[in-house]
Scaffold this motif. Structure first.
Motif, PDB file in Angstrom:
ATOM      1  N   ARG A 164       0.829  -1.202   0.000  1.00 49.21           N
ATOM      2  CA  ARG A 164       0.000   0.000   0.000  1.00 49.21           C
ATOM      3  C   ARG A 164       0.866   1.255   0.000  1.00 49.21           C
ATOM      4  N   PHE A 168       0.089   3.338  -3.167  1.00 47.86           N
ATOM      5  CA  PHE A 168      -0.969   4.291  -2.841  1.00 47.86           C
ATOM      6  C   PHE A 168      -0.479   5.523  -2.094  1.00 47.86           C
ATOM      7  N   ARG A 280     -10.419   3.744  -2.916  1.00 47.19           N
ATOM      8  CA  ARG A 280     -10.293   2.627  -3.867  1.00 47.19           C
ATOM      9  C   ARG A 280      -9.294   1.631  -3.328  1.00 47.19           C
ATOM     10  N   SER A 282      -7.720  -0.547  -5.424  1.00 46.08           N
ATOM     11  CA  SER A 282      -6.811  -0.958  -6.496  1.00 46.08           C
ATOM     12  C   SER A 282      -6.297   0.274  -7.216  1.00 46.08           C
ATOM     13  N   ARG A 283      -5.112   0.134  -7.738  1.00 45.13           N
ATOM     14  CA  ARG A 283      -4.494   1.173  -8.545  1.00 45.13           C
ATOM     15  C   ARG A 283      -3.727   0.479  -9.662  1.00 45.13           C
ATOM     16  N   GLY A 284      -4.330   0.497 -10.846  1.00 45.01           N
ATOM     17  CA  GLY A 284      -3.725  -0.225 -11.960  1.00 45.01           C
ATOM     18  C   GLY A 284      -3.753  -1.717 -11.721  1.00 45.01           C
ATOM     19  N   ARG A 325      -9.224  -5.244 -14.847  1.00 40.59           N
ATOM     20  CA  ARG A 325      -9.880  -3.984 -14.492  1.00 40.59           C
ATOM     21  C   ARG A 325     -11.338  -4.218 -14.108  1.00 40.59           C
TER      22      ARG A 325
END
Length: 401
Positions: A164, A168, A280, A282-284, A325
């Motif tokens: 994280r 993030f 969120r 998720s990131r990518g 995604r």
């Protein structure tokens, strides 16, 4: 996903559970864990609600019952050890403050670890130090192992998640402190617990607890206190023990004996309590699971359920579509309402758990005594059931036979 290699950071509960389901779905899974081996022992965790359902779908529920810790329930005690309030384990159908199935964290983690074998690769004594994403995957740099490529990286490495932080941002942006610090350790101190999880409150927001372990003569002790932010070195265990010793000096009940036992405890754990909240998960091509993404704190008793259910849903959505995604978006849509409900703190929050005054301590005992009386009993039964359950989707995930 053209690259079906998935890295999971964290070998506790959420990580091996995800590895199990991903392996059943045909993914190639690697789990990296900072500890040199699966961590044994630890404190008890609750197996309740939808988390129990997931364990059953994995074929692990009977084994979990076999290694569960037998407890009568929770009992508040005064300075002389006299019970001031009790809440039996069966008061809410096994879904109350103390669950019907209480299992040591290490025992549950071992069940999940064994279930994930032999199809999962484990990298122990290592951790992730860098992540580089592109359209086709993620290049992962490790502290000790050579860099590797994965189609997806999942951070299941707890509230202090390294994944994280890398993907993030800093921990302070996502962790909401509750103003509580807690410590746990194991001792063989001879205490007459009578099968109860006994808890003593002292003015100043001090909480001393002792509960039976699984082995004969084993006691799981806890010392928690309310406080503003404390600066300390997470690697300096001696200094952490001194913080506890200073805070609890002069407290009543069995506190002096527990402090003496703490000095030699090999499994001492100290950490602030805080909830993890992100817009969120998720990131990518990087996603978060369990405490790394939505820690609820031990006050809710639902951290284990969130980890198990989150692992099932994340693996199920990845198995149901070839587009990561879409899968990650669906994972959040299914889990978000459940997480929001599970993160609701009990009445009074930190103050209810660790009252500051003698009057508040007496009121806490009175409140617990009222829990098993109508209409409060019916109201709380509905709340416990709602918080711990979710309508689990049926995914194309073959369970272990």
């Amino acid at each position: 996903m053209q690259n079906t290699d998935i890295l999971v950071s964290g070998g506790g509960i959420a990580g091996p559970a995800l590895a199990y389901w991903l392996g059943r779905a045909g993914f190639t899974v690697t789990v990296v864990e900072r500890a040199p081996a699966p961590r044994p022992g630890g404190q008890t965790v609750d197996l309740r609600g939808a988390g129990r359902t997931v364990a059953a779908r994995m074929g692990l529920l009977d084994r979990a019952r076999e290694v569960s810790v037998e407890q009568n329930g929770v009992a508040l005690v005064d300075g002389k050890g006299r019970f001031t309030a009790t809440l039996p384990v069966d008061a809410f159908g096994g879904e109350g403050i103390v669950s019907e199935i209480e299992i040591l964290r290490g025992d549950l983690a071992d069940l999940l670890y064994q279930a994930s074998l032999p199809g999962t690769e484990y990298l122990f004594d290592d951790t992730v130090t860098a992540l580089e994403q592109d359209d086709d995957g993620v290049t992962v740099t490790f502290e000790k192992s050579a860099p590797r490529r994965f189609g997806l990286v999942v951070g299941a490495d707890g509230p202090h998640s390294a994944v994280r932080a890398l993907a993030f941002g800093p921990e302070a942006d996502f962790v909401r402190p509750l103003g509580l610090y807690t410590s746990w350790f194991t001792t063989t101190l001879p205490l007459d617990l009578g099968g109860w999880y006994q808890m003593y409150n002292a003015p100043g927001g001090l909480v001393v607890s002792a509960r039976p372990g699984r082995l004969p003569g084993e006691v799981k002790a806890g010392l928690s206190f309310r406080s503003g932010p404390i600066a300390y070195d997470r690697r300096d265990v001696a200094a952490q023990k001194q913080i506890i010793a200073d805070r609890f000096a002069g407290a009543g009940w069995e506190t002096p004996r527990l402090l003496a036992a703490m000095a030699d405890a090999p499994d001492f754990f100290f950490d602030p309590m805080g909830q993890v909240r992100l817009d969120r998960w998720s990131r990518g091509r990087v996603a978060l699971l369990g405490d790394a993404g939505y820690c609820a704190t031990p006050l809710t008793g639902l951290g284990t359920s969130l980890a198990l259910v989150g692992a099932y849903v994340l693996a199920g959505e990845l198995a149901a579509t070839g587009d990561h995604r879409v899968a990650l978006r669906r994972y959040e849509q299914v889990m978000r309402p459940y997480v929001m409900e599970a993160q609701k703190l009990p009445p009074g929050g930190a103050g209810g758990f660790a009252p500051s005054s003698a009057l508040a301590i007496r009121l806490r005992a009175a409140s617990m005594r009222s829990m098993t009386r109508w209409p409060m009993r019916g109201i709380l039964a509905a709340q416990f059931a709602k918080a711990g359950n979710i309508a689990l989707p049926d995914y194309p995930l073959p369970a272990m036979r």
